[in-house]
Design a protein around this motif. Structure first.
Motif, PDB file in Angstrom:
ATOM      1  N   UNK A   1      78.793  27.704  25.094  1.00 33.21           N
ATOM      2  CA  UNK A   1      77.778  26.869  25.743  1.00 33.21           C
ATOM      3  C   UNK A   1      76.922  27.679  26.719  1.00 33.21           C
ATOM      4  N   UNK A   2      77.556  28.556  27.493  1.00 30.63           N
ATOM      5  CA  UNK A   2      76.798  29.395  28.425  1.00 30.63           C
ATOM      6  C   UNK A   2      75.940  30.390  27.647  1.00 30.63           C
ATOM      7  N   UNK A   3      76.523  30.968  26.621  1.00 27.39           N
ATOM      8  CA  UNK A   3      75.797  31.972  25.831  1.00 27.39           C
ATOM      9  C   UNK A   3      74.580  31.363  25.136  1.00 27.39           C
ATOM     10  N   UNK A   4      74.657  30.100  24.768  1.00 26.97           N
ATOM     11  CA  UNK A   4      73.506  29.440  24.129  1.00 26.97           C
ATOM     12  C   UNK A   4      72.282  29.486  25.037  1.00 26.97           C
ATOM     13  N   UNK A   5      72.503  29.456  26.339  1.00 29.23           N
ATOM     14  CA  UNK A   5      71.374  29.516  27.271  1.00 29.23           C
ATOM     15  C   UNK A   5      70.724  30.890  27.198  1.00 29.23           C
ATOM     16  N   UNK A   6      71.557  31.910  26.953  1.00 31.36           N
ATOM     17  CA  UNK A   6      71.008  33.257  26.815  1.00 31.36           C
ATOM     18  C   UNK A   6      70.320  33.435  25.469  1.00 31.36           C
ATOM     19  N   UNK A   7      70.973  33.006  24.400  1.00 32.39           N
ATOM     20  CA  UNK A   7      70.433  33.264  23.059  1.00 32.39           C
ATOM     21  C   UNK A   7      69.394  32.241  22.614  1.00 32.39           C
ATOM     22  N   UNK A   8      69.488  31.006  23.101  1.00 28.76           N
ATOM     23  CA  UNK A   8      68.556  29.942  22.714  1.00 28.76           C
ATOM     24  C   UNK A   8      68.079  29.186  23.962  1.00 28.76           C
ATOM     25  N   UNK A   9      67.699  29.941  24.991  1.00 30.89           N
ATOM     26  CA  UNK A   9      67.389  29.354  26.294  1.00 30.89           C
ATOM     27  C   UNK A   9      66.381  28.224  26.264  1.00 30.89           C
ATOM     28  N   UNK A  10      65.243  28.451  25.600  1.00 37.75           N
ATOM     29  CA  UNK A  10      64.205  27.424  25.580  1.00 37.75           C
ATOM     30  C   UNK A  10      64.705  26.171  24.871  1.00 37.75           C
ATOM     31  N   UNK A  11      65.375  26.338  23.739  1.00 38.92           N
ATOM     32  CA  UNK A  11      65.909  25.178  23.013  1.00 38.92           C
ATOM     33  C   UNK A  11      66.953  24.445  23.847  1.00 38.92           C
ATOM     34  N   UNK A  12      67.792  25.195  24.552  1.00 36.97           N
ATOM     35  CA  UNK A  12      68.815  24.578  25.408  1.00 36.97           C
ATOM     36  C   UNK A  12      68.157  23.750  26.506  1.00 36.97           C
ATOM     37  N   UNK A  13      67.147  24.317  27.151  1.00 38.13           N
ATOM     38  CA  UNK A  13      66.474  23.586  28.233  1.00 38.13           C
ATOM     39  C   UNK A  13      65.776  22.338  27.699  1.00 38.13           C
ATOM     40  N   UNK A  14      65.141  22.447  26.545  1.00 39.00           N
ATOM     41  CA  UNK A  14      64.496  21.273  25.943  1.00 39.00           C
ATOM     42  C   UNK A  14      65.545  20.240  25.567  1.00 39.00           C
TER      43      UNK A  14
ATOM     44  N   UNK B   1      70.074  34.718  32.281  1.00 33.52           N
ATOM     45  CA  UNK B   1      70.679  35.776  31.469  1.00 33.52           C
ATOM     46  C   UNK B   1      70.416  37.178  32.011  1.00 33.52           C
ATOM     47  N   UNK B   2      69.251  37.363  32.628  1.00 30.48           N
ATOM     48  CA  UNK B   2      68.918  38.687  33.159  1.00 30.48           C
ATOM     49  C   UNK B   2      69.441  38.878  34.582  1.00 30.48           C
ATOM     50  N   UNK B   3      70.151  37.872  35.103  1.00 32.77           N
ATOM     51  CA  UNK B   3      70.673  37.926  36.465  1.00 32.77           C
ATOM     52  C   UNK B   3      71.882  38.834  36.608  1.00 32.77           C
ATOM     53  N   UNK B   4      72.465  38.858  37.814  1.00 33.06           N
ATOM     54  CA  UNK B   4      73.555  39.798  38.097  1.00 33.06           C
ATOM     55  C   UNK B   4      74.898  39.436  37.456  1.00 33.06           C
ATOM     56  N   UNK B   5      75.060  38.183  37.003  1.00 26.62           N
ATOM     57  CA  UNK B   5      76.334  37.762  36.420  1.00 26.62           C
ATOM     58  C   UNK B   5      76.114  37.423  34.946  1.00 26.62           C
ATOM     59  N   UNK B   6      76.706  38.209  34.032  1.00 28.22           N
ATOM     60  CA  UNK B   6      76.510  37.944  32.598  1.00 28.22           C
ATOM     61  C   UNK B   6      77.234  36.679  32.133  1.00 28.22           C
ATOM     62  N   UNK B   7      76.832  36.184  30.972  1.00 31.15           N
ATOM     63  CA  UNK B   7      77.375  34.932  30.441  1.00 31.15           C
ATOM     64  C   UNK B   7      78.895  34.963  30.295  1.00 31.15           C
TER      65      UNK B   7
END
Length: 195
Positions: free
Chosen positions: A93-106, A172-178
């Motif tokens: 679920x967290x990784x989906x925000x990294x790999x499909x961020x826009x779709x997750x937010x929508x 995803x580009x922040x200091x703490x990875x998924x």
């Protein structure tokens, strides 16, 4: 138009719409905005989608169908403990925000714009994801991996609430990875914050 060309155009419409919906919001994005960005006519849009609402439903379905399939594979994995499966679903679920961020937010932000039968279909799939997750927790309880003095449905809502809300703050580009976020979440879920 060949099948592969038609699929490519439909995918382009979906991807451009996801970008515009994320940037401007569903309500503020018109079909004209979408076709202008693609350099096609409204007729092209209506060849693939009957309405902007149907397009939004397609974005939701792609997202939920994808995570439902991943969740099913995780739960069905016979060589892992229920704690490992819990981690795998949280990480997914967290990784989906990294790999499909826009779709997750929508998916989380624009549900308010899905109506009628479209909404019923999406909600049924969201419920299925929750029921599957509750099953995972119930199996962990039955197997002695999770505590049995808390209701499985409340544990399910707590974990999914935390994971689902992360689309608002996880970078995803922040200091703490998924992977590390998932580890922290699971540690809190399983062991709490008490010293």
């Amino acid at each position: 138009m060949g099948v592969s060309c038609a699929k490519m155009m439909k995918d382009k419409i979906l991807q451009q719409s996801i970008a515009l919906f994320e940037k401007n919001g569903f309500s503020e994005t018109s079909i004209q905005d979408i076709v202008n960005m693609l350099g096609v006519t409204k007729g092209t849009f209506y060849y693939y989608f009957t309405s902007k609402e149907q397009l939004l439903m397609q974005i939701h379905l792609q997202y939920i169908d994808n995570i439902l399939e991943q969740q099913r594979r995780i739960i069905d994995h016979s060589d892992k403990s229920w704690k490992e499966k819990l981690f795998d679903v949280v990480y997914m679920l967290i990784h989906q925000i990294e790999s499909h961020g826009a779709s997750a937010r929508i998916f989380f932000r624009e549900l308010i714009n899905v109506k009628g039968d479209f909404l019923n279909e999406i909600l049924a799939k969201r419920d299925q994801f929750r029921f599957n997750f509750q099953y995972l927790i119930e199996q962990g309880i039955a197997n002695g991996e999770f505590r049995d003095d808390l209701p499985a449905d409340m544990m399910t809502f707590a974990v999914l609430g935390a994971c689902n809300w992360s689309y608002m703050w996880f970078k995803p580009e922040g200091p703490v990875p998924d992977n590390e976020v998932a580890c922290i979440f699971v540690e809190v879920f399983l062991n709490g914050m008490k010293k």
